[in-house]
Design a protein around this motif. Structure first.
Motif, PDB file in Angstrom:
ATOM      1  N   GLU A 102      14.222 -14.172  12.242  1.00 59.24           N
ATOM      2  CA  GLU A 102      14.165 -13.427  10.991  1.00 59.24           C
ATOM      3  C   GLU A 102      13.119 -12.327  11.005  1.00 59.24           C
ATOM      4  N   GLU A 103      12.263 -12.336  12.014  1.00 63.20           N
ATOM      5  CA  GLU A 103      11.184 -11.360  12.073  1.00 63.20           C
ATOM      6  C   GLU A 103      11.064 -10.767  13.467  1.00 63.20           C
ATOM      7  N   ALA A 104      10.665  -9.516  13.482  1.00 64.22           N
ATOM      8  CA  ALA A 104      10.241  -8.902  14.735  1.00 64.22           C
ATOM      9  C   ALA A 104       8.725  -9.080  14.798  1.00 64.22           C
ATOM     10  N   LEU A 105       8.216  -9.461  15.945  1.00 68.73           N
ATOM     11  CA  LEU A 105       6.788  -9.750  16.076  1.00 68.73           C
ATOM     12  C   LEU A 105       6.142  -8.868  17.136  1.00 68.73           C
ATOM     13  N   LEU A 106       4.934  -8.427  16.825  1.00 66.20           N
ATOM     14  CA  LEU A 106       4.080  -7.751  17.790  1.00 66.20           C
ATOM     15  C   LEU A 106       2.789  -8.550  17.832  1.00 66.20           C
ATOM     16  N   ILE A 107       2.417  -9.009  19.010  1.00 64.14           N
ATOM     17  CA  ILE A 107       1.220  -9.841  19.150  1.00 64.14           C
ATOM     18  C   ILE A 107       0.302  -9.189  20.171  1.00 64.14           C
ATOM     19  N   ILE A 108      -0.951  -9.011  19.773  1.00 62.13           N
ATOM     20  CA  ILE A 108      -1.976  -8.464  20.659  1.00 62.13           C
ATOM     21  C   ILE A 108      -3.035  -9.538  20.842  1.00 62.13           C
ATOM     22  N   GLU A 109      -3.387  -9.808  22.080  1.00 59.05           N
ATOM     23  CA  GLU A 109      -4.467 -10.746  22.362  1.00 59.05           C
ATOM     24  C   GLU A 109      -5.656  -9.958  22.896  1.00 59.05           C
ATOM     25  N   THR A 110      -6.824 -10.138  22.275  1.00 54.49           N
ATOM     26  CA  THR A 110      -8.010  -9.408  22.713  1.00 54.49           C
ATOM     27  C   THR A 110      -8.633 -10.097  23.901  1.00 54.49           C
TER      28      THR A 110
ATOM     29  N   TYR B 102       0.795  -1.221   0.000  1.00 61.28           N
ATOM     30  CA  TYR B 102       0.000   0.000   0.000  1.00 61.28           C
ATOM     31  C   TYR B 102       0.829   1.273   0.000  1.00 61.28           C
ATOM     32  N   PHE B 103       2.148   1.137  -0.050  1.00 64.62           N
ATOM     33  CA  PHE B 103       3.039   2.292  -0.025  1.00 64.62           C
ATOM     34  C   PHE B 103       4.067   2.181  -1.138  1.00 64.62           C
ATOM     35  N   THR B 104       4.358   3.299  -1.777  1.00 64.64           N
ATOM     36  CA  THR B 104       5.421   3.288  -2.776  1.00 64.64           C
ATOM     37  C   THR B 104       6.755   3.192  -2.047  1.00 64.64           C
ATOM     38  N   LYS B 105       7.773   2.815  -2.763  1.00 59.09           N
ATOM     39  CA  LYS B 105       9.093   2.634  -2.145  1.00 59.09           C
ATOM     40  C   LYS B 105       9.606   3.923  -1.501  1.00 59.09           C
ATOM     41  N   GLU B 106       9.207   5.060  -2.054  1.00 58.00           N
ATOM     42  CA  GLU B 106       9.653   6.342  -1.491  1.00 58.00           C
ATOM     43  C   GLU B 106       9.081   6.586  -0.098  1.00 58.00           C
ATOM     44  N   PHE B 107       7.959   5.935   0.226  1.00 58.83           N
ATOM     45  CA  PHE B 107       7.294   6.163   1.508  1.00 58.83           C
ATOM     46  C   PHE B 107       7.359   4.941   2.413  1.00 58.83           C
ATOM     47  N   ARG B 108       8.382   4.145   2.289  1.00 55.80           N
ATOM     48  CA  ARG B 108       8.492   2.921   3.085  1.00 55.80           C
ATOM     49  C   ARG B 108       9.500   3.060   4.223  1.00 55.80           C
ATOM     50  N   ASN B 109       9.430   4.124   4.946  1.00 58.30           N
ATOM     51  CA  ASN B 109      10.265   4.294   6.126  1.00 58.30           C
ATOM     52  C   ASN B 109       9.811   3.282   7.172  1.00 58.30           C
ATOM     53  N   ILE B 110      10.723   2.444   7.638  1.00 58.45           N
ATOM     54  CA  ILE B 110      10.364   1.338   8.534  1.00 58.45           C
ATOM     55  C   ILE B 110       9.727   1.831   9.826  1.00 58.45           C
ATOM     56  N   PHE B 111      10.161   2.968  10.336  1.00 60.03           N
ATOM     57  CA  PHE B 111       9.612   3.483  11.591  1.00 60.03           C
ATOM     58  C   PHE B 111       8.182   3.979  11.394  1.00 60.03           C
ATOM     59  N   GLU B 112       7.943   4.682  10.305  1.00 60.27           N
ATOM     60  CA  GLU B 112       6.595   5.170  10.022  1.00 60.27           C
ATOM     61  C   GLU B 112       5.653   4.013   9.696  1.00 60.27           C
ATOM     62  N   MET B 113       6.151   3.041   8.954  1.00 59.30           N
ATOM     63  CA  MET B 113       5.310   1.901   8.604  1.00 59.30           C
ATOM     64  C   MET B 113       4.989   1.049   9.838  1.00 59.30           C
ATOM     65  N   THR B 114       5.916   0.960  10.770  1.00 56.67           N
ATOM     66  CA  THR B 114       5.650   0.243  12.014  1.00 56.67           C
ATOM     67  C   THR B 114       4.571   0.966  12.813  1.00 56.67           C
ATOM     68  N   ALA B 115       4.599   2.289  12.806  1.00 53.80           N
ATOM     69  CA  ALA B 115       3.562   3.066  13.494  1.00 53.80           C
ATOM     70  C   ALA B 115       2.205   2.846  12.823  1.00 53.80           C
TER      71      ALA B 115
ATOM     72  N   ILE C  69      -1.450  -9.993  14.857  1.00 50.87           N
ATOM     73  CA  ILE C  69      -0.004 -10.140  14.740  1.00 50.87           C
ATOM     74  C   ILE C  69       0.544  -9.209  13.667  1.00 50.87           C
ATOM     75  N   ALA C  70       1.602  -8.505  14.009  1.00 47.53           N
ATOM     76  CA  ALA C  70       2.398  -7.769  13.025  1.00 47.53           C
ATOM     77  C   ALA C  70       3.759  -8.448  12.980  1.00 47.53           C
ATOM     78  N   SER C  71       4.166  -8.857  11.809  1.00 46.13           N
ATOM     79  CA  SER C  71       5.504  -9.428  11.649  1.00 46.13           C
ATOM     80  C   SER C  71       6.289  -8.544  10.690  1.00 46.13           C
ATOM     81  N   ILE C  72       7.492  -8.216  11.093  1.00 45.95           N
ATOM     82  CA  ILE C  72       8.355  -7.342  10.304  1.00 45.95           C
ATOM     83  C   ILE C  72       9.604  -8.132   9.952  1.00 45.95           C
ATOM     84  N   ASN C  73       9.769  -8.396   8.671  1.00 44.09           N
ATOM     85  CA  ASN C  73      10.938  -9.134   8.210  1.00 44.09           C
ATOM     86  C   ASN C  73      12.162  -8.246   8.355  1.00 44.09           C
ATOM     87  N   LYS C  74      13.147  -8.715   9.104  1.00 43.41           N
ATOM     88  CA  LYS C  74      14.324  -7.898   9.401  1.00 43.41           C
ATOM     89  C   LYS C  74      15.189  -7.654   8.175  1.00 43.41           C
ATOM     90  N   GLU C  75      15.114  -8.535   7.196  1.00 44.16           N
ATOM     91  CA  GLU C  75      15.974  -8.397   6.017  1.00 44.16           C
ATOM     92  C   GLU C  75      15.418  -7.411   4.985  1.00 44.16           C
TER      93      GLU C  75
END
Length: 97
Positions: free
Chosen positions: A89-97, A16-29, A54-60
């Protein structure tokens, strides 16, 4: 069933984002905000069920995948929560409702 849901109920945020707008910190937010919205919506529509979001962020490559599924006691979690630190290989954020 949970595995099927986790596989089907996902999006690749980077699509959903072009490569110009793929800042990892902003995308994580953005990913965190989307999970928070899903969390509220799922709790409102299905108050008797527990969900894992679950949010998984591939570190590579920085690919961010968001997914959710309904937790079922008889199936256990889709991810091995006891070995969460082994997902190197991934950073994970897990939320349980």
């Amino acid at each position: 069933m949970s595995g099927f849901e986790a596989d089907e109920n996902h999006i690749h945020l980077n699509d959903y984002f072009t490569k110009e707008f793929r800042n990892i910190f902003e995308m994580t937010a953005v990913a965190t905000t989307i999970l928070e919205i899903w969390n509220v919506k799922l709790q409102m529509q299905f108050p008797l069920y527990t969900f894992h979001l679950i949010a998984s962020i591939n570190k590579e490559d920085g690919e961010i995948t968001l997914r959710f599924y309904r937790f079922r006691d008889y199936e256990g979690p889709w991810l091995n929560m006891d070995a969460i630190d082994n997902y190197e290989e991934e950073a994970l954020l897990i939320i349980e409702t």
